[in-house]
Design an enzyme around this catalytic site. Sequence first.
Site, PDB file in Angstrom:
ATOM      1  N   SER A  12       0.825  -1.216   0.000  1.00 45.74           N
ATOM      2  CA  SER A  12       0.000   0.000   0.000  1.00 45.74           C
ATOM      3  C   SER A  12       0.853   1.257   0.000  1.00 45.74           C
ATOM      4  O   SER A  12       0.457   2.282   0.550  1.00 45.74           O
ATOM      5  CB  SER A  12      -0.904   0.007   1.235  1.00 45.74           C
ATOM      6  OG  SER A  12      -0.111  -0.043   2.420  1.00 45.74           O
ATOM      7  N   GLY A  13       2.025   1.170  -0.620  1.00 47.49           N
ATOM      8  CA  GLY A  13       2.844   2.364  -0.754  1.00 47.49           C
ATOM      9  C   GLY A  13       2.302   3.267  -1.848  1.00 47.49           C
ATOM     10  O   GLY A  13       1.129   3.192  -2.223  1.00 47.49           O
ATOM     11  N   LYS A 206      16.196  -0.641 -15.256  1.00 47.24           N
ATOM     12  CA  LYS A 206      16.052   0.790 -15.562  1.00 47.24           C
ATOM     13  C   LYS A 206      16.312   1.659 -14.337  1.00 47.24           C
ATOM     14  O   LYS A 206      16.722   2.816 -14.464  1.00 47.24           O
ATOM     15  CB  LYS A 206      14.688   1.076 -16.177  1.00 47.24           C
ATOM     16  CG  LYS A 206      13.497   0.646 -15.318  1.00 47.24           C
ATOM     17  CD  LYS A 206      12.924   1.755 -14.497  1.00 47.24           C
ATOM     18  CE  LYS A 206      11.829   1.265 -13.585  1.00 47.24           C
ATOM     19  NZ  LYS A 206      11.167   2.340 -12.837  1.00 47.24           N
TER      20      LYS A 206
END
EC number: 1.1.1.8
Length: 360
Positions: A12-13, A206
């Site tokens: 739930s970030g 990335k």
Amino acid sequence: MAEKVNVCIVGSGNWGSAIAKIVGANAAALPEFEERVTMFVYEEMIDGKKLTEIINETHENVKYLKGHKLPTNVVAVPDLVEAAKNADILIFVVPHQFIPNFCKQLLGKIKPNAIAISLIKGFDKAEGGGIDLISHIITRHLKIPCAVLMGANLANEVAEGNFCETTIGCTDKKYGKVLRDLFQANHFRVVVVEDADAVEVCGALKNIVACGAGFVDGLKLGDNTKAAVIRLGLMEMIRFVDVFYPGSKLSTFFESCGVADLITTCYGGRNRRVSEAFVTSGKTIEELEKEMLNGQKLQGPPTAEEVNYMLKNKGLEDKFPLFTAIHKICINQLKPKDLIDCIRNHPEHMDTFIMPSPKL
């Protein structure tokens, strides 16, 4: 799967809360999904009140996605097993370092026919050397298939409803369709490909390149240098997949999970932002994480360490000079200003050839 598909979001970030807006809306609108979506929330106290209570009462994650309302059918649950036990689809969106422990907690506690999808951009160290893909860890521990979702998806922009694309890597077309239905929205367009490992590797690598872009910004070396770092980073990403995950398709790198995500992260992501501050402030990565990320973790430096671990074991550091230099800068073995010297004689600059003259 059950007649009505139950969904659980594990995490739930910033990104987990942003994706909950889409998943919650789709679960409420589409008949194949159970309306109630559980979201595992690591319990924290905010101004004397539990974060789960705040989310369930106000429908807002005031810690990680302030100012954005979550659908009312998304229910915050502080117990991981309780949140996940009835799920047919488990959406993993937590820092990659937590996955092995989470899998141990969930082992034997979830539906045996559940499927998972990982939105986690990072690797883990494999026992005995090498790197482990997060989707492989989930499948190995929980004995369920695991797809991946990666793309040029900055969480705040997704939460705002700005248009973007994403890539789902899924080897089973049957699962690919239901996952596409769960995530597709007018502003969030999904392409499903079967090249799942390459999709996941792009999402992790990335972040390393974005650290290099941040160093360039901190050194004020300009857009030309930054473009060179991005291009060389893409070439090292392609080479890494070719060496360690042979059989992947070059076309995957031109989906949202590849070059698009790379560009977005190198211009707008937290790895770039913190890496720039690393150069300009003289503070450590750990100090800047605490100051700038509101309790969240940076993925680039640990991923660079894990990749370097793999390259060193294979004697390939010199074939990946950008990845190697970024790792050494993060652990203070090199200074940020040394980055350009490390890539000046990049193998990509040595493989020159003469184009034949065009016929007139």
